[in-house]
Design a protein around this motif. Structure first.
Motif, PDB file in Angstrom:
ATOM      1  N   GLU A 124     -42.561  38.668   6.981  1.00 17.67           N
ATOM      2  CA  GLU A 124     -43.280  39.053   8.190  1.00 17.67           C
ATOM      3  C   GLU A 124     -43.911  40.405   7.912  1.00 17.67           C
ATOM      4  OE1 GLU A 124     -42.465  39.460  12.939  1.00 17.67           O
ATOM      5  OE2 GLU A 124     -40.813  39.931  11.583  1.00 17.67           O
ATOM      6  N   LYS A 135     -49.757  38.612  14.875  1.00 17.65           N
ATOM      7  CA  LYS A 135     -48.586  38.471  14.015  1.00 17.65           C
ATOM      8  C   LYS A 135     -49.006  37.815  12.699  1.00 17.65           C
ATOM      9  CE  LYS A 135     -43.773  37.082  14.077  1.00 17.65           C
ATOM     10  NZ  LYS A 135     -42.673  36.491  14.812  1.00 17.65           N
ATOM     11  N   VAL A 178     -36.296  29.294  11.300  1.00 23.12           N
ATOM     12  CA  VAL A 178     -37.349  30.305  11.166  1.00 23.12           C
ATOM     13  C   VAL A 178     -38.670  29.759  11.690  1.00 23.12           C
ATOM     14  CG1 VAL A 178     -38.764  31.582   9.487  1.00 23.12           C
ATOM     15  CG2 VAL A 178     -36.282  31.593   9.286  1.00 23.12           C
ATOM     16  N   ARG A 179     -38.991  28.526  11.352  1.00 28.32           N
ATOM     17  CA  ARG A 179     -40.243  27.917  11.812  1.00 28.32           C
ATOM     18  C   ARG A 179     -40.284  27.790  13.328  1.00 28.32           C
ATOM     19  NH1 ARG A 179     -42.904  23.113  12.927  1.00 28.32           N
ATOM     20  NH2 ARG A 179     -44.978  22.977  12.022  1.00 28.32           N
ATOM     21  N   LEU A 226     -38.002  37.200   6.158  1.00 32.48           N
ATOM     22  CA  LEU A 226     -37.458  36.281   7.159  1.00 32.48           C
ATOM     23  C   LEU A 226     -36.523  35.266   6.518  1.00 32.48           C
ATOM     24  CD1 LEU A 226     -40.607  35.548   9.353  1.00 32.48           C
ATOM     25  CD2 LEU A 226     -38.755  37.153   9.809  1.00 32.48           C
ATOM     26  N   ASN A 285     -40.900  31.117  15.144  1.00 32.21           N
ATOM     27  CA  ASN A 285     -42.160  31.805  14.860  1.00 32.21           C
ATOM     28  C   ASN A 285     -43.343  30.875  15.062  1.00 32.21           C
ATOM     29  OD1 ASN A 285     -41.390  34.575  13.631  1.00 32.21           O
ATOM     30  ND2 ASN A 285     -40.004  33.123  12.660  1.00 32.21           N
ATOM     31  N   ILE A 328     -47.547  36.336   8.877  1.00 36.85           N
ATOM     32  CA  ILE A 328     -46.440  35.917   8.010  1.00 36.85           C
ATOM     33  C   ILE A 328     -47.024  35.398   6.696  1.00 36.85           C
ATOM     34  CG2 ILE A 328     -44.536  34.287   7.713  1.00 36.85           C
ATOM     35  CD1 ILE A 328     -43.990  34.508  10.683  1.00 36.85           C
TER      36      ILE A 328
END
Length: 139
Positions: free
Chosen positions: A137, A86, A54-55, A113, A58, A88
């Motif tokens: 997100e 964006k 995930v990191r 996410l 994104n 998060i």
């Protein structure tokens, strides 16, 4: 070096190293070991693999502006990362009890996410279960 056998596989130091560890092997090595972690999709090892994925996917999590949220909450650590429009939000309960939080904005249209509970309800009721972690997100 001590050699251990479990699940029909030769393993040294519980399967986590072939080197000489600086700590003794825990007696629970027969059920908490590398082989068991690999096989369990919900293991800590596989959760961290998902977290890294995930990191990496994104850039906002790597380079985004950091804003601490719910600053006075002693139980929940929450923050916002923003980059190129964006957003998060990361919400983490570091306690053994259910804890509520307030972000100051709605997460109703957000997408999960990653979460460490199979079904996370935290985006609806602003409450985290014990040790719950959620990455959202914002839309």
């Amino acid at each position: 070096m001590e050699e251990l056998h479990f699940s029909g596989m030769l393993a040294q130091m519980g399967g986590f190293t072939t080197g000489k560890p600086w700590l003794k092997v825990n007696p629970n090595y027969t059920f908490i070991n590398a082989e068991a972690q690999e096989k369990d999709p919900n293991s800590v090892l596989n959760y961290y693999r998902k977290l890294v994925k995930v990191r990496k996917a994104n850039p906002v999590l790597q380079y985004g502006k950091y804003t601490l949220l719910d600053r006075e909450n002693p139980n929940v650590f929450s923050y916002l990362r923003e980059l190129d429009g964006k957003k998060i939000v990361i919400v983490l309960n570091f306690t053994e009890k259910e804890s509520s939080y307030s972000l100051g904005f709605s997460t109703e249209k957000s997408r999960i996410l990653l979460a460490n509970y199979p079904k996370s309800k935290s985006i609806k009721n602003n409450t985290l279960r014990p040790y719950e972690a959620v990455i959202l997100e914002l839309k």
